[in-house]
Write a protein that holds these residues in place. Structure first.
Motif, short mmCIF file in Angstrom:
data_model
loop_
_atom_site.label_atom_id
_atom_site.label_comp_id
_atom_site.label_asym_id
_atom_site.label_seq_id
_atom_site.Cartn_x
_atom_site.Cartn_y
_atom_site.Cartn_z
N ILE A 96 1.36 -23.35 6.70
CA ILE A 96 2.35 -22.53 6.00
C ILE A 96 3.69 -23.24 5.96
CG2 ILE A 96 3.72 -20.41 6.16
CD1 ILE A 96 1.19 -18.97 7.09
N THR A 97 4.09 -23.82 7.10
CA THR A 97 5.35 -24.55 7.16
C THR A 97 5.34 -25.74 6.20
OG1 THR A 97 5.67 -23.93 9.48
CG2 THR A 97 6.90 -25.83 8.67
N VAL A 98 4.24 -26.46 6.15
CA VAL A 98 4.12 -27.61 5.25
C VAL A 98 4.19 -27.15 3.79
CG1 VAL A 98 2.58 -29.44 4.43
CG2 VAL A 98 2.82 -29.02 6.88
N TYR A 99 3.50 -26.07 3.47
CA TYR A 99 3.47 -25.57 2.10
C TYR A 99 4.84 -25.13 1.61
CZ TYR A 99 1.98 -22.67 -1.88
OH TYR A 99 1.82 -22.12 -3.12
N LEU A 100 5.58 -24.43 2.48
CA LEU A 100 6.93 -24.01 2.11
C LEU A 100 7.85 -25.22 1.92
CD1 LEU A 100 7.36 -20.95 4.50
CD2 LEU A 100 6.97 -20.90 2.03
N GLY A 101 7.63 -26.25 2.75
CA GLY A 101 8.39 -27.48 2.57
C GLY A 101 8.08 -28.15 1.24
N ASP A 102 6.81 -28.11 0.82
CA ASP A 102 6.43 -28.66 -0.48
C ASP A 102 7.12 -27.90 -1.61
OD1 ASP A 102 4.80 -30.54 0.68
OD2 ASP A 102 2.95 -29.40 0.40
N MET A 103 7.21 -26.58 -1.47
CA MET A 103 7.86 -25.78 -2.51
C MET A 103 9.33 -26.13 -2.63
SD MET A 103 6.24 -21.94 -2.05
CE MET A 103 7.06 -21.36 -3.54
N ARG A 104 9.99 -26.31 -1.49
CA ARG A 104 11.42 -26.67 -1.53
C ARG A 104 11.60 -28.06 -2.13
NH1 ARG A 104 10.89 -24.22 3.71
NH2 ARG A 104 11.89 -22.14 3.72
N ARG A 105 10.71 -28.99 -1.78
CA ARG A 105 10.79 -30.34 -2.32
C ARG A 105 10.60 -30.34 -3.83
NH1 ARG A 105 6.86 -32.04 0.07
NH2 ARG A 105 7.90 -32.43 2.07
N ALA A 106 9.76 -29.43 -4.30
CA ALA A 106 9.52 -29.32 -5.74
C ALA A 106 10.61 -28.52 -6.44
CB ALA A 106 8.16 -28.66 -5.99
N ALA A 110 14.94 -20.47 -4.95
CA ALA A 110 15.08 -19.94 -3.60
C ALA A 110 14.37 -18.60 -3.46
CB ALA A 110 16.57 -19.79 -3.26
N LYS A 111 14.41 -17.79 -4.50
CA LYS A 111 13.74 -16.49 -4.44
C LYS A 111 12.22 -16.66 -4.36
CE LYS A 111 13.57 -11.96 -6.65
NZ LYS A 111 12.14 -11.77 -6.36
N ASN A 112 11.69 -17.60 -5.12
CA ASN A 112 10.26 -17.87 -5.08
C ASN A 112 9.82 -18.31 -3.69
OD1 ASN A 112 7.60 -18.41 -5.70
ND2 ASN A 112 8.02 -20.08 -7.10
N VAL A 113 10.61 -19.20 -3.08
CA VAL A 113 10.29 -19.67 -1.74
C VAL A 113 10.37 -18.52 -0.74
CG1 VAL A 113 10.99 -21.21 0.14
CG2 VAL A 113 11.06 -22.02 -2.22
N LEU A 114 11.42 -17.71 -0.85
CA LEU A 114 11.60 -16.60 0.08
C LEU A 114 10.47 -15.58 -0.05
CD1 LEU A 114 13.54 -15.40 2.21
CD2 LEU A 114 14.62 -14.13 0.35
#
Length: 466
Positions: A96-106, A110-114
């Protein structure tokens, strides 16, 4: 029991396929196990070991693998080798942590990530942290069943304050709390599905576990979340005395609401406007919906557009208001609105309008600022028979055009956009603006910004202490 029997067999010097034993445990479940006084054939003794969690299982595998490395001869006798012991993959929480990091990198919003962090965090909290390959369709079903009971807006309800999601769920099962909307439950499922699809794409799992579960029928999930305001509701909202009494406090209440009503723009698109976004194109005054600054954002690539302003908005004094904003020394059209990393500048206007609508008797949970958008689209298509392409250029929905014809500002179509909005109206008289009426409010902006900064500093200090 499976592990206990395996150790009994190993004591007798018989080969044991530990990988098969552990696979059986994963598929059929296991109970807490305590191993005491076990001596392996190579002389290594295990005084006591508790196997309670996936982490314990992983540790046992590492011990067995180390034994194979240290005593190759004995390992060969037992049929153990480092390559034959399947190490569990990374834990669900780690992925989960890795996936959220991928989303931020892409650079997802911010709302989508949250929102994704919330859905995945809820899945983890209502289930079990285990190696990612051990998550099954049963885990997903359990989560979906929990969503059927989980209360709406739990984090905002006093009775759930400080409770973990599992405790919130347990309490919700006992009492009549409003549940999640169908759309919210589907969004949770969509985010979980996207996460597991990514794990399958990375070959961490053979197949995404949600794929074995049937989706709800489209007739259930495609129900409209918002409807246009009726003529009677618009009359209540724009009653002259009621509206001016409410809107006179802040410019965004007055002009933000008028712009939403007249153009169908999203509340966040209106809240983030700068004075240089108000301009002329092909001789027509209008607003640029765009993201030229770091604090501006678009919902998607099709949202970037120029929306001409109908005569009624200009006649009500909008350009005089823009002159007042500039004279007061502000770059943003609505400087009282605070910025949020999650939703930009739209939250306060949306919340304030919602409270006003409730005061005016519009208590339905779907009656919000976004309904103006439906008013515009519905009226243009169904009442004025405007071409879909023109409606899309006004609202910023996906254009059904070849890529080469998708222009941010297409001068040739501005007259047709203006004609459409003139035909729409909007269908209620707009309040007249008096130049200078917000001068006092503009002087309060610096003080409001200072107070917000102080509050943010206090939150940071409190967070560091905790």
């Amino acid at each position: 029991m499976a592990l206990s029997q395996a150790f009994d067999t190993m004591r007798g010097g018989v080969n044991v396929d530990l990988e098969e034993v552990l696979r059986s445990i994963r598929e059929n479940g296991h109970r807490d196990l305590t191993i005491k006084g076990v001596t392996l054939p190579n002389g290594v003794s295990i005084a006591e070991a508790e196997i309670n969690t996936p982490q314990d299982e992983a540790m046992l595998l590492r011990v067995l693998e180390d034994l194979a490395k240290k005593d190759p001869l004995q390992a060969a006798v037992l049929g153990i080798s480092p390559t034959s012991i399947a190490r569990p993959g990374p834990l669900l929480s780690e992925r989960i942590t890795v996936y959220l990091g991928d989303m931020r990198r892409a650079e997802r919003s911010a709302k989508n990530v949250l929102d994704t962090e919330h859905s995945l965090g809820l899945f983890l909290a209502l289930g079990q942290d285990k190696p990612i390959e051990q998550v099954t369709a049963t885990d997903v079903r359990s989560f979906l069943d929990a969503l059927e009971v989980y209360p709406s807006n739990a984090s905002k309800k006093k009775e759930f304050a400080g409770l973990a999601p599992a405790d919130i769920l347990a309490r919700a099962k006992n009492g009549g709390y409003a549940g999640l909307s169908m759309r919210t439950k589907e969004k949770h499922r969509d985010r979980i599905a996207a996460f597991f699809n990514a794990q399958a794409a990375e070959d961490l799992i053979p197949k995404a576990p949600h794929k074995a579960i049937l989706n709800r029928a489209k007739t259930k999930t495609d129900a409209p979340s918002r409807e246009p305001f009726s003529a009677e509701e618009l009359a209540l909202l724009f009653d002259h005395d009621a509206f001016t009494a409410w809107a006179i406090k802040y410019p965004h209440r007055w002009w933000g609401t008028v712009l939403g009503f007249a153009t169908g723009a999203r509340v966040g698109e209106i809240g983030q406007l700068y004075t240089d976004d108000v301009a002329q194109e092909s001789g027509q005054w209008g607003v640029h919906i765009r993201a030229r600054r770091t604090d501006q954002r678009l919902k998607n690539a099709h949202s970037s557009r120029f929306v001409p302003l109908p005569t009624s908005v200009l006649a009500a004094g909008f350009l005089a208001f823009i002159d007042d904003v500039k004279r007061a020394g502000h770059d943003r059209v609505f400087p009282h609105l605070p910025y949020s990393d999650t939703n930009g500048y739209g939250d306060n206007l949306g919340d304030q309008f919602r409270r006003y609508a409730i005061q005016r008797g519009l208590t339905g949970r779907l009656k919000s600022f976004h309904c103006f958008r439906h008013n515009v689209a519905n009226a243009l298509v169904n009442e004025h028979h405007v071409a879909i392409q023109v409606v899309q250029e006004i609202t910023g929905h996906d254009l059904t055009l070849p890529p080469g014809l998708k222009h941010y500002v297409n001068p040739g179509t501005i007259p047709s956009r203006l004609a459409a909005l003139e035909a729409y109206g909007p269908p209620m008289p707009l309040p007249a603006y008096t130049p200078g009426q917000f001068d006092r409010a503009f002087k309060q902006v610096r003080h409001m910004e200072r107070r917000r900064g102080q509050a943010a500093d206090k939150r940071k200090i409190s967070a560091n202490k905790n």
